[in-house]
Design a protein around this motif. Sequence first.
Motif, PDB file in Angstrom:
ATOM      1  N   LYS A  76      95.642  16.789   3.803  1.00  0.00           N
ATOM      2  CA  LYS A  76      94.401  16.082   4.095  1.00  0.00           C
ATOM      3  C   LYS A  76      93.210  17.002   3.822  1.00  0.00           C
ATOM      4  CE  LYS A  76      94.023  13.411   7.729  1.00  0.00           C
ATOM      5  NZ  LYS A  76      93.896  12.920   9.128  1.00  0.00           N
ATOM      6  N   ASP A  93      87.527  11.728   5.394  1.00  0.00           N
ATOM      7  CA  ASP A  93      88.711  12.481   4.997  1.00  0.00           C
ATOM      8  C   ASP A  93      89.527  11.715   3.975  1.00  0.00           C
ATOM      9  OD1 ASP A  93      90.646  10.804   6.421  1.00  0.00           O
ATOM     10  OD2 ASP A  93      90.027  11.802   8.261  1.00  0.00           O
ATOM     11  N   SER A  95      93.454  11.529   2.642  1.00  0.00           N
ATOM     12  CA  SER A  95      94.859  11.871   2.883  1.00  0.00           C
ATOM     13  C   SER A  95      95.655  11.530   1.638  1.00  0.00           C
ATOM     14  CB  SER A  95      95.412  11.094   4.086  1.00  0.00           C
ATOM     15  OG  SER A  95      94.734  11.442   5.270  1.00  0.00           O
ATOM     16  N   SER A 281      94.444   6.359   8.861  1.00  0.00           N
ATOM     17  CA  SER A 281      95.697   6.998   9.267  1.00  0.00           C
ATOM     18  C   SER A 281      96.036   6.749  10.733  1.00  0.00           C
ATOM     19  CB  SER A 281      95.624   8.511   9.013  1.00  0.00           C
ATOM     20  OG  SER A 281      94.540   9.088   9.725  1.00  0.00           O
TER      21      SER A 281
END
Length: 329
Positions: A76, A93, A95, A281
């Motif tokens: 990540k 972010d 991932s 996530s």
Amino acid sequence: MQDLKQQLGELGFAGDDMVVPFQVDALDVRGRTVQLGPLLDAILSRHDYPEPVARLLAEVVVLTALIGTSLKFTGKFTVQTKSDGPVDLLVADFSTPDALRGYARFSEETLEAAVAAGKAAPEDLLGRGVLAFTIDQGSFMQPYQGIVELDGSSLEMIAMGYFRQSEQIPTAVRLGVAKLLDRDDEGQPRERWRAGGLVAQFLPEEAGRMRQPDLHGGDGDDGTLSHAPDDAWAEAQALVETIDLDEMTDPEVGAERLLYRLFHERGVTVYPAQGVYDRCSCSRERILGVLKGFTAEEIDDSIEDGKITVTCEFCSTPYVYSPEEVREA
């Protein structure tokens, strides 16, 4: 317009929400460019951010997509600001292999006061603080974090400063955000968010061509280049600076057309695009794991109407638990 888009699609153009890597051998430059459309619109519309906040978060999401998709491992990549301005937190972010998300925290009262005072520029809304780039390769590896100061400059300038100081790679960054007006399938007017970005880096095969800033020598030394910049990199920088921000968000320009406009005289190689998707996530199990760390008193304080409800800050998904479920966990 639809016919044009279909024609471009037949030519294999990447389109929205696709990061396009490129290389200009004649200038020893490699980079990535992207136009975010439906993905960004979903992220920003989900929280109904005020326009100044949405524009800031859009820039962070674009920057995260450009850098995160360059990861060569499972993990990540996170970009986060923490500051004293009206928008005190921005975080996005990526991932691997393709999940992107973002969130902004701000003070409505302080934001309204700043706008009323004519201080709605992105650097004013951020204030002073830090911008952190974090790479997490999982539980078996120590996370790496690079931090650069938020000093009143634009996010473009701050990101370039990070690469110069932490990575020691000459880097040019361009970010653009726009709110477009069009019509939906039923002919009703609507507003949509779009954003684009480009990162170009000077990565010559000959190490001697790389011009790096000297180490800081104390008072009076501003850390700038001590030698004249390489001609190839100077040319690449000049070309990148010619990008009109409208080009970066125009759906009829597209990544490949933009790259051709910039580098066709030098020759540009475009590689297969990588898609990015609006995927969070969070999960019921993951949040329950967080609640397991609460004390008995904190669990009791979290109960409302006989249940514990946690809403994901990124995707706004609510998760509901019974107090017994949390205590037993």
